[in-house]
Design an enzyme around this catalytic site. Structure first.
Site, mmCIF file in Angstrom:
data_model
loop_
_atom_site.group_PDB
_atom_site.id
_atom_site.type_symbol
_atom_site.label_atom_id
_atom_site.label_comp_id
_atom_site.label_asym_id
_atom_site.label_seq_id
_atom_site.Cartn_x
_atom_site.Cartn_y
_atom_site.Cartn_z
ATOM 1 C CG ASN A 1 0.732 4.207 -7.920
ATOM 2 O OD1 ASN A 1 0.178 5.229 -8.301
ATOM 3 N ND2 ASN A 1 0.077 3.205 -7.359
ATOM 4 C CE LYS B 1 0.166 3.495 -3.752
ATOM 5 N NZ LYS B 1 0.048 2.582 -2.586
ATOM 6 C CG HIS C 1 -2.779 -0.377 -6.979
ATOM 7 N ND1 HIS C 1 -3.196 -0.267 -5.672
ATOM 8 C CD2 HIS C 1 -1.425 -0.223 -6.964
ATOM 9 C CE1 HIS C 1 -2.144 -0.052 -4.904
ATOM 10 N NE2 HIS C 1 -1.061 -0.018 -5.654
ATOM 11 C CD GLU D 1 -3.492 2.034 -2.720
ATOM 12 O OE1 GLU D 1 -2.592 1.936 -1.880
ATOM 13 O OE2 GLU D 1 -3.462 2.859 -3.670
ATOM 14 C CD GLU E 1 1.901 -2.624 -5.859
ATOM 15 O OE1 GLU E 1 2.700 -1.770 -5.476
ATOM 16 O OE2 GLU E 1 0.705 -2.377 -6.094
ATOM 17 N N GLY F 1 2.546 0.203 1.493
ATOM 18 C CA GLY F 1 2.463 1.338 2.401
ATOM 19 C C GLY F 1 2.610 1.000 3.865
ATOM 20 C CB SER G 1 7.380 -1.404 1.721
ATOM 21 O OG SER G 1 6.141 -1.067 2.311
ATOM 22 N N GLY H 1 5.529 4.974 -1.967
ATOM 23 C CA GLY H 1 6.016 6.115 -1.187
ATOM 24 C C GLY H 1 7.398 6.598 -1.565
#
Length: 265
Positions: free
Chosen positions: A13, A15, A106, A108, A179, A185, A223, A245
């Site tokens: 992902n 993002k 998600h 976010e 998640e 993150g 992570s 990431g």
């Protein structure tokens, strides 16, 4: 425990990253790694979720990869078809552009952009009706975990969508990604034992909802990196990873996909 027939998924992902030139370079680096040592699609499904404006370019670039790599949309509209919905992209438009996979739910999107349960159900319904495969994200906050509510929150998030997913769709079109919000993150990762325990609870809940619960892929996110991928992949109910990431580094993302491909053989 999940069945041995579940093929793992490893989805990157991206993002709101990166700029186009860096995205092109990243894809080329990943394709080079796959050329040097490919990952069989029967061992691991691989997907990359770029920004909306990079979907078509990414799809075209990945079409020449030495193995199948899916292009995944990061979101989909709650409105179906076409119409006067400025800024929206419907499931039908994604499919028309050969995008068959999408992330929904998600944290976010839930926390920063107001995706309520009703909005998520509408998005899910439209994507399912368009024939898309959905990677549906669930997870608890640190506060909820510390209050002992983690399992309740996560299972409720899955129950929230039960009314819009039929039995056949559970079997063919839905992947669940767990998640924990506190691990996204932050560099913090749920221990493999904690992650497996939650995945086992999710599996148990799914088996109560559908006869196909034992065969639905359950991904871990938060992570994920090469340093913990092998240990996570060894857990019986963790069938892949939703990678944030680390997916912006071709070598790291390749190593994570390789870890899951090798562990499930």
């Amino acid at each position: 425990m999940s069945g041995s027939t579940i093929i793992p998924w490893v989805v990157g992902n991206w993002k709101m990253n990166p700029i186009q030139a860096d995205a092109t370079q990243l894809i080329q680096q990943f394709k080079t790694l796959l050329t040097q040592s490919t990952i069989d699609s029967d061992a691991c499904h691989i997907g990359i979720a770029p920004t909306l404006i990079a979907l078509d370019r990414t799809h075209q670039a990945l079409s020449s990869a030495p193995c199948k790599v899916y292009t995944v949309a990061q979101d989909v509209s709650r409105f179906a078809g076409t119409g006067a919905y400025t800024g929206e992209t419907s499931a039908e438009l994604l499919v028309d552009s050969q995008i068959q996979h999408v992330l929904i739910g998600h944290s976010e999107r839930r926390d920063l952009l107001g995706d309520s349960v009703e909005i998520l159900k509408a998005k899910l319904h439209n994507a399912l009706q368009a024939g898309m495969t959905i990677i549906y994200c669930v997870g608890e906050s640190l506060e909820q975990r510390e209050q002992g509510l983690a399992e309740q929150v996560v299972l409720q998030q899955i129950c929230d969508i039960a009314s819009v997913v039929n039995d056949e769709q559970w079997s063919k079109q839905v992947v669940i990604a767990y998640e924990p919000i506190w691990a996204i993150g932050t560099g913090k990762t749920a221990s493999p034992q904690d992650a497996q325990a939650m995945h086992a609870k999710i599996r148990e809940g799914l088996c109560q909802m559908t006869a196909h619960g034992a065969r639905i892929a359950l991904l871990y996110g938060g992570s994920v990196k090469p340093e913990n991928a092998v240990e996570l992949a060894a857990c019986p109910d963790i069938n892949g990873a939703l990678v944030g990431g680390a997916s912006l580094n071709a070598q790291s993302f390749y190593q994570i996909a390789q870890a899951f491909a090798q562990s499930k053989q």
